[in-house]
Design a protein around this motif. Sequence first.
Motif, PDB file in Angstrom:
ATOM      1  N   ASP A   1      31.910  52.629 -26.052  1.00  0.00           N
ATOM      2  CA  ASP A   1      31.807  53.420 -24.828  1.00  0.00           C
ATOM      3  C   ASP A   1      30.796  52.780 -23.901  1.00  0.00           C
TER       4      ASP A   1
ATOM      5  N   GLU B   1      31.146  49.972 -22.237  1.00  0.00           N
ATOM      6  CA  GLU B   1      31.426  48.569 -21.933  1.00  0.00           C
ATOM      7  C   GLU B   1      32.440  48.506 -20.800  1.00  0.00           C
ATOM      8  N   SER B   2      32.366  47.423 -20.052  1.00  0.00           N
ATOM      9  CA  SER B   2      33.373  47.277 -19.000  1.00  0.00           C
ATOM     10  C   SER B   2      33.743  45.809 -18.882  1.00  0.00           C
ATOM     11  N   LEU B   3      34.839  45.571 -18.158  1.00  0.00           N
ATOM     12  CA  LEU B   3      35.304  44.196 -18.018  1.00  0.00           C
ATOM     13  C   LEU B   3      35.952  44.016 -16.653  1.00  0.00           C
TER      14      LEU B   3
ATOM     15  N   LYS C   1      39.986  43.765 -10.882  1.00  0.00           N
ATOM     16  CA  LYS C   1      39.460  45.127 -11.018  1.00  0.00           C
ATOM     17  C   LYS C   1      38.557  45.211 -12.245  1.00  0.00           C
ATOM     18  N   THR C   2      37.557  46.078 -12.137  1.00  0.00           N
ATOM     19  CA  THR C   2      36.672  46.295 -13.272  1.00  0.00           C
ATOM     20  C   THR C   2      37.127  47.546 -14.027  1.00  0.00           C
ATOM     21  N   TYR C   3      37.291  47.389 -15.313  1.00  0.00           N
ATOM     22  CA  TYR C   3      37.753  48.506 -16.135  1.00  0.00           C
ATOM     23  C   TYR C   3      36.639  49.004 -17.035  1.00  0.00           C
ATOM     24  N   SER C   4      36.387  50.327 -16.988  1.00  0.00           N
ATOM     25  CA  SER C   4      35.436  50.923 -17.923  1.00  0.00           C
ATOM     26  C   SER C   4      36.180  51.208 -19.210  1.00  0.00           C
ATOM     27  N   LEU C   5      35.612  50.739 -20.287  1.00  0.00           N
ATOM     28  CA  LEU C   5      36.331  50.840 -21.562  1.00  0.00           C
ATOM     29  C   LEU C   5      35.837  52.039 -22.347  1.00  0.00           C
ATOM     30  N   ARG C   6      36.751  52.557 -23.151  1.00  0.00           N
ATOM     31  CA  ARG C   6      36.375  53.655 -24.017  1.00  0.00           C
ATOM     32  C   ARG C   6      36.399  53.189 -25.453  1.00  0.00           C
TER      33      ARG C   6
ATOM     34  N   LEU D   1      44.265  52.633 -19.344  1.00  0.00           N
ATOM     35  CA  LEU D   1      43.649  51.828 -18.283  1.00  0.00           C
ATOM     36  C   LEU D   1      44.581  51.651 -17.090  1.00  0.00           C
TER      37      LEU D   1
END
Lengths: 802, 360
Positions: A289, A291-293, A299-304, A356
């Motif tokens: 939780d 982390e992002s990429l 686009k920047t994705y916030s990861l779960r 996502l």
Amino acid sequence: MKFTLSWLKDHLDTEASLDEIAEALTDLGLEVEEVVNPAAKLAPFTIAKVLHAEQHPDADKLRVCRVQTDEGEKQIVCGAPNARAGITVVLCKPGDYVPGIDVTLGVGKIRGVESHGMMASERELELSDEHNGIIELPSGEVGQLFVDWLAENRPDAVDPMIYIKITPNRPDALGVRGVARDLAARGLGRLKPLAVEPVPGGFPCPVSVTIDPALKDKGCPLFAGRLIRGVVNGPSPDWLQQRLTTIGLRPISALVDITNFFTFDLNRPLHVFDAAKVKGSLTIRPACDGESLLALDGKTYSLRAGQMVIADDTGPESLAGIMGGEASGCSAATVDVFLESAYWDPITIAATGRALKINSDARYRFERGVDPAFTLDGLELATQMVLDMCGGEASDVVIDGAVPDTTRAYRLDPARVISLVGMDIPEATQRATLEALGFALAGDMATPPSWRPDVLGEADLVEEVARIASLTQLKGKPLARETMGVPGPILTPMQMREKAARRTLAALGYNECVTYSFIDAANAAMFGGGAEVTRIDNPISSEMTHLRPDLLPGLLQAAARNQARGHADLALFEVGPAFHGGEPGEQHLQAAGLLVGATAPRDPYASRRPVDIYDAKADAEAVLSAIGAPAKVQISRKVAGWWHPGRSGVMALGPKALCVFGEVHPRVLREMGVKGPAVAFTIWPENVPFPKTKVPTRPALHLSDLQAVDRDFAFVVDAGVEALVAVNAAAGADKALIESVRVFDQFTGDKAEVQMGPGKKSIALTVRLQPRERTLTEPEIEAVCAKIIDKVTKATGGALRG
Amino acid sequence: MADLDALRGKYIYAIQSATDEAGLEEIRLAALGKKGEISLKMRELGQMEPAARQAAGARLNVLKDEIDAALRARKAALADAALEARLAAEWLDVTLPARPRRVGTIHPVSQVMEEVSAIFADMGFAVAEGPQVESDWFNFDALNIPPEHPARQEHDTFFMARAEGDARPPHVLRTHTSPVQIRAMADLGAPIRVIAPGRVYRMDMDQTHTPMFHQVEGLAIGRDISMANLKWVLEEFCRTFFEVTDVELRFRASHFPFTEPSAEVDIRCSWDGGQLKIGQGDSWMEILGSGMVHPKVLAAAGVDPAEWQGFAFGMGIDRLAMLKYGIPDLRAFFESDLRWLRHYGFASLDMPTVHGGLSR
């Protein structure tokens, strides 16, 4: 899925024409959406030679050419700087349509000189953007078709693009080779062998890979890769760029184009990391939780937690199987590349991709299922292509995990296939079909190939055999009725009732509407609904958030819309479901009618009057009668809040409400923007009892020859007394003798009060006496009348009107 | 007897001259009344010799009948003249409009549903129904669409809200009529032949889509029902529904999770000048999806796939209505525009039957 004919022919050895291939694809279940054949628009053009060119007498930049064509010598005026004697050109004749300028040519006169056609530039034929001069061909004979010349000398320019729709069960057909395999199985050619030569590693791979134990069983069974050092990542060769462009992809660089090529060619998505930007080793692990990429789409994705990533020592570098990261992406400066080939679990990829909201070619394929057994072969083939295009030296392959075992076998029952499909497909053909598709047959057991994750049972074998055999060939065979003779009725009593209600309402002059089953929250609440359980979680608009509790709001909205269009007088109805809850089955049938405005247009006979509740009541009664409700019902005033409290009633049988009718509450009309008067009714057909037994016989008819006697009575009663009280009291005076009691007049209002006193009205009844045994004598009639007067005055507290 | 001739002359003249019924009555009394001239003469007969009496009596009777007949004739003539005069006065303007009468209509969706039911009833299919709010099990799982199946995403499903603390998967608005297959088989077992018309819902709204539309499902399960039977049933349906002498259908392999093999069905047609003609021409138009019911679907409904097999199909009712009756826009079906309802609606008594024909 898009590909070109020549691309297909890389895998399929075939003489079949484009039309035959397209027809077969559709028939095989790979439905052709579109075929773009550049040759079609170039079909009329022929090759010609310029014999002589001279200056136009009246224009500096034009030349008058004599041109040798298949129809003899022609004069053509040309403005191209390179128009000169001796060159071989492409000729467009009068009558031809020239696509690049969207013109059908005619014989023209240019500055006084006749011109019989034109010599085309590349842009005019939509071959390229080149427009500096007309095409000069290095070869070609006068009269030869230009498309034939192109096919021979520039095949890419006339390579047809085929666009097919792939159903979710056919991931294998998301690669050109899978499509070719289907066509080969159909007999449209031979599938060319695919040779995989492992590329020996020249050094140990400096990047190690590890699959987190949590993912090894499910998320990522197999991850492989290798470093290729010393590459030059320039543009990819023309043939590759041409193919990618034709299917709508933008060529980027050789390394990226190679991964795209493998995605579409062999349904083998790959990823390339710029090894210089990868810190340390690669781990395939669940994201944490927070982390992002930044992905390759910018686009920047916030990861779960739980979403799969490929991470280096600094954090996520790639959304595994979905999209790579921008930071470790390859560029023209890339010298060392890490090439990845992995097998990802479809369900995990689908869940992450959905969460996502990323739709990539890789996700699309991995979630449908790529061939797990081809993971390493794909890596080897891609390595070779990288070496061929970019040079460099490959390392050893690093692997974690293993190819998951998907081996399974199902019984092929040739008789069942024939029985299900209804086509005579010989057993040998059935077996050959499966083998051509890559199934391994041992006895009657068929093992599906590793690229067909969709084959999960015997029925799937039937489908494969049937579609390759061609369902287009299927001939209809009569389906006999289950029983001989006249078929019995098939509609249920409730279905008949629904139909009767609908037809009766139309016969009464109402127009049937079909309105949406969902309405907005405010209207749902106003009509007794709007509970949370009837809310739609993902409504398509704020007007459609709740299941409708009643049909009236839909009809009132329809009335408002029609009034806005200038239709003031309306009779609308709907028969359909209303919802009293959010569980399956918490719906019930309603038949609702709405009258708005006047009963009729203006006419010379004074037919027009405002609609009132007795119109609604009459129509409701007609429907109730048509669906079998008894004539005698109880009427109460216990109505819901959207009815006028003084001008509406409920017809019921004991606890079961059959119908509510009356004026719509003025506040509701105002809220919904309907100009009144508006009267309506809602019928609940399911509450009308069915007869216990269904017998067509009618009860016997007893007719009397004796003269019936009609007597009229008028009673003065309190204005609040309901007529039905008087009617019932009169009817009860002598049940044997009194055949009917009917209200034939009422006198209310100010004038009545002047005559009969404040708060009074008069009700007039007509009573019919029907003697059964002998004619009534005057004293007998008088006696009954006295009894009627007595009963009515007692029941109503009124008096006979003097 | 000269006096009799004079009498005749006098009365006949008077009768012809009478101008109203009262005058005629006076004449009648004067001649034939109790004290009338003829009556008095009759009375005198009694005093005559028998022979003379006979002769005179006969003559008197003739005269009496003659006068009586003349009276009646004149009376009838006067009545006729009076009626003529009255009728001449009773003129009405017959070009005035008739008293207005509302004309109701049946919605094309209802009409086409009845048409479809009539045709399939003739082939032995009953009509089944099911709830429009469905559990995800009936709408998906039982139809061999497991939760992770990509087809679930392609269904554009409407989900019902779940109350807090209710951990069940959310119910859905049924995305197709196929769950009725499961319910019908579970209720009635095999063999079975049903169609299931009704509302279905998908989250889609544009030029050609509405979030609610109508489908009809068909299901036939027996011991040896084949895809060839399916094709025949659909051919018969299309021929009858589109009211043409011949149709040609093309089965194309396709994929639906609940059937195997699956086929999309195209119908031969032409679009000359924007006018659709079914059964002729060089075009194919996709009209429905179909296939052999998947063994897993049979099993989910409690029917043994080793023993039973059969077909299922589903088609759009709104679309059928549009194709058959040339209705251009799906969205207008649900807008209740009175002009549209009147134009495309059907008369209350236009009840489609196989024996009487489907449409007028």
